[in-house]
Enzyme design. Structure first.
Site, PDB file in Angstrom:
ATOM      1  N   GLU A 115       0.839  -1.207   0.000  1.00 21.23           N
ATOM      2  CA  GLU A 115       0.000   0.000   0.000  1.00 21.23           C
ATOM      3  C   GLU A 115       0.867   1.247   0.000  1.00 21.23           C
ATOM      4  O   GLU A 115       1.998   1.231   0.487  1.00 21.23           O
ATOM      5  CB  GLU A 115      -0.878   0.013   1.263  1.00 21.23           C
ATOM      6  N   ASP A 116       0.318   2.329  -0.505  1.00 18.01           N
ATOM      7  CA  ASP A 116       1.037   3.597  -0.455  1.00 18.01           C
ATOM      8  C   ASP A 116       0.998   4.182   0.954  1.00 18.01           C
ATOM      9  O   ASP A 116       2.000   4.609   1.495  1.00 18.01           O
ATOM     10  CB  ASP A 116       0.471   4.604  -1.478  1.00 18.01           C
ATOM     11  N   ARG A 133       1.172  12.300  -8.858  1.00 16.49           N
ATOM     12  CA  ARG A 133       1.710  10.956  -8.632  1.00 16.49           C
ATOM     13  C   ARG A 133       3.139  10.814  -9.127  1.00 16.49           C
ATOM     14  O   ARG A 133       3.898   9.978  -8.634  1.00 16.49           O
ATOM     15  CB  ARG A 133       0.847   9.910  -9.355  1.00 16.49           C
ATOM     16  N   PHE A 145      -2.200  15.893   4.579  1.00 20.57           N
ATOM     17  CA  PHE A 145      -2.461  15.262   3.295  1.00 20.57           C
ATOM     18  C   PHE A 145      -1.215  15.398   2.430  1.00 20.57           C
ATOM     19  O   PHE A 145      -0.739  16.501   2.187  1.00 20.57           O
ATOM     20  CB  PHE A 145      -3.671  15.906   2.604  1.00 20.57           C
TER      21      PHE A 145
END
Ligand code: IMP
Ligand code: MG
Length: 177
Positions: free
Chosen positions: A101-102, A167, A154
């Site tokens: 997972e990121d 990304r 975030f």
């Protein structure tokens, strides 16, 4: 001029820090799974950069597969619902699975994926997340391997997006407010 970096306030984790941590994790994983063939499962789309660097630094026989879940969409807070959008291409029964997972925030995605994969009777299941935001948890869950533990902001870059963008940054950054 508008670039990939427009909108980034600061670099939180540099490219060098990421690459050196990825190599450390790969060494540990290579030792932990000695003499075993593994299946690395990347959670689309955020984990693709991490999986591609990590997998190339691990010296074990491996297969690579991908799974996709519903994400935040264009919002920066979690909806609390997880849904599968794309399933694996191959069965994992009897296989040693490493789920990649990121980031783990609420933990709901990881919980859902762990439950889903365990139901398919893999020989073993371990999880790795590049980033961990423990303060965001809505369920008790902990990855077996974590790259970096971060505060509750975030972040984008190295696979992580905001509204589909950022990304392709080679580092982890924080967005301008
Ligand atoms: P969770 O289900 O709340 O743990 O969230 C997991 C997913 O939300 C991750 O796989 C990411 O796709 C996304 N996510 C959580 N926090 C962030 C962030 O800070 N930046 C970008 N995506 C995030
Ligand atoms: Mg994700």
């Amino acid at each position: 001029m508008i670039t990939a970096e427009s909108g980034i306030e600061k670099v939180l984790i540099s490219e060098e820090m990421i690459q050196s941590r990825v190599r450390q994790l790969a060494v540990r994983i290579t030792e932990d799974y000695k003499n075993q063939t593994i299946v690395m499962i990347g959670v689309l789309t955020g984990a693709v950069m991490f999986l591609s660097d990590l997998s190339r630094a691990i010296s074990l026989p491996m297969e690579i597969d991908f799974i996709a879940c519903s994400s935040y969409g264009h919002r920066t807070t979690t909806s609390g619902e997880v849904r599968m959008i794309k399933d694996l291409s191959h069965p994992v029964e009897g296989r040693h699975v490493l789920l990649v997972e990121d980031i783990i925030d609420s933990g709901l995605t990881m919980r859902y994926l762990e439950d889903t994969l365990r139901n398919r009777h893999c020989a073993s299941l371990r999880t790795i997340a590049l980033l961990d935001k423990p303060s965001g948890r809505k369920t008790i869950i902990q990855a077996d391997y974590v790259g970096f533990t971060i505060e509750n902001h975030f972040v984008v870059g190295y696979g992580l997006d905001y509204a589909g963008l950022y990304r392709n940054l080679p580092y982890i950054g924080v967005l301008k407010p």
